[in-house]
Design a protein around this motif. Sequence first.
Motif, short mmCIF file in Angstrom:
data_model
loop_
_atom_site.label_atom_id
_atom_site.label_comp_id
_atom_site.label_asym_id
_atom_site.label_seq_id
_atom_site.Cartn_x
_atom_site.Cartn_y
_atom_site.Cartn_z
N LEU A 43 0.79 -1.23 0.00
CA LEU A 43 0.00 0.00 0.00
C LEU A 43 0.82 1.28 0.00
O LEU A 43 0.27 2.35 -0.20
N VAL A 44 2.12 1.18 0.20
CA VAL A 44 2.92 2.40 0.35
C VAL A 44 3.07 3.16 -0.96
O VAL A 44 3.37 4.36 -0.94
N TRP A 50 -3.16 8.00 -1.14
CA TRP A 50 -4.12 7.81 -0.05
C TRP A 50 -5.03 9.01 0.13
O TRP A 50 -4.61 10.16 -0.04
N LEU A 81 -3.51 4.51 9.80
CA LEU A 81 -2.71 4.78 8.61
C LEU A 81 -1.23 4.95 8.98
O LEU A 81 -0.34 4.48 8.26
N GLY A 122 2.17 2.63 7.62
CA GLY A 122 3.49 3.08 7.19
C GLY A 122 4.60 2.51 8.04
O GLY A 122 5.66 2.12 7.54
N VAL A 182 3.42 6.43 4.02
CA VAL A 182 2.39 6.35 3.00
C VAL A 182 2.24 7.72 2.33
O VAL A 182 2.56 8.75 2.91
N ARG A 183 1.76 7.70 1.11
CA ARG A 183 1.67 8.93 0.32
C ARG A 183 0.25 9.47 0.39
O ARG A 183 -0.65 9.02 -0.31
#
Length: 302
Positions: free
Chosen positions: A193-194, A198, A211, A215, A222-223
């Motif tokens: 998912l990174v 998001w 969230l 990460g 995370v972005r």
Amino acid sequence: MDARALETLRTVRSQGGVTAAARVLHLTPSAVSQQVAQLERQVGAALTERVGRGLRLTAAGEALADAAVDVAVALERARAAVEVLRDEPTGTVRVSAFASGAQLLLPGLLERAAHLPGVVVECSDDDVALDAFVALTDEIDVVVAHRPDEPATTAAGWGGGVVVRPLLREPLDVAVAPGHPLAGAPHVAPHELVDQDWIAVREGFPVATVLAAVGERAGASVRVRHRINDFHVAAALVGAGHGISLLPRWTFGADPRVRLVPLADVRAGRYVDALVRPDKAERLVVRRVLDELEALAREITG
């Protein structure tokens, strides 16, 4: 001592100042200050003190505010002693919930309350940061609040100033568009998912901690492209292919705009509690509404 003045001092503490207390009590700031000054003359000690530009209670003020809680509870308990002699308790109960909690719980609560003779439930939605839910109990009879699913965050963390009725734990799943490559997966791991865009809630809200854990588990930040607190807006953006998000399972599981995929290796959920001031918890109609909320939560969770 005047019970109203004691209530005023208690509200100054819970709201963090005279101006906020005045708003909650529907008084002018001057009237609040006068009531506090009246108590100071009666006890012969300063009850508040300036700290920078703010105001806080002195040790004497804290002690008297604690006693004010006991007085309020005793008064409500006395009213309840008479109320219990009636065939059915009557009255209005104001219930507030954060937005998605309102979607999950309030329709069912109102349906149940319709079968409670003499009980009127009035609802509102208040989506506030985690540290602001308790203060809402000064204005609202029952505050439905949510907190992170973390070992360090328990129901006791709301503090001793409120009665806590735990309602349910709702899982948080990764929401993707129906055509997304992960849409049919049985679950998804953080490392997958990174590299995704998001749609996240603002910091200070329970979902944000999940969230952050994603990460941390993936070993990379995370972005986050968008900060959206309204889950319906987030679901619309996800469905249109503008990113992925975290959404509560029972609230959005049937939403056709998104597919929910369970998150592996991270405690992904939120706890939902009902918060009530101790004096309001003595009201029989409030107890009945709380009982209905708990029964509804059990029905939802199976």
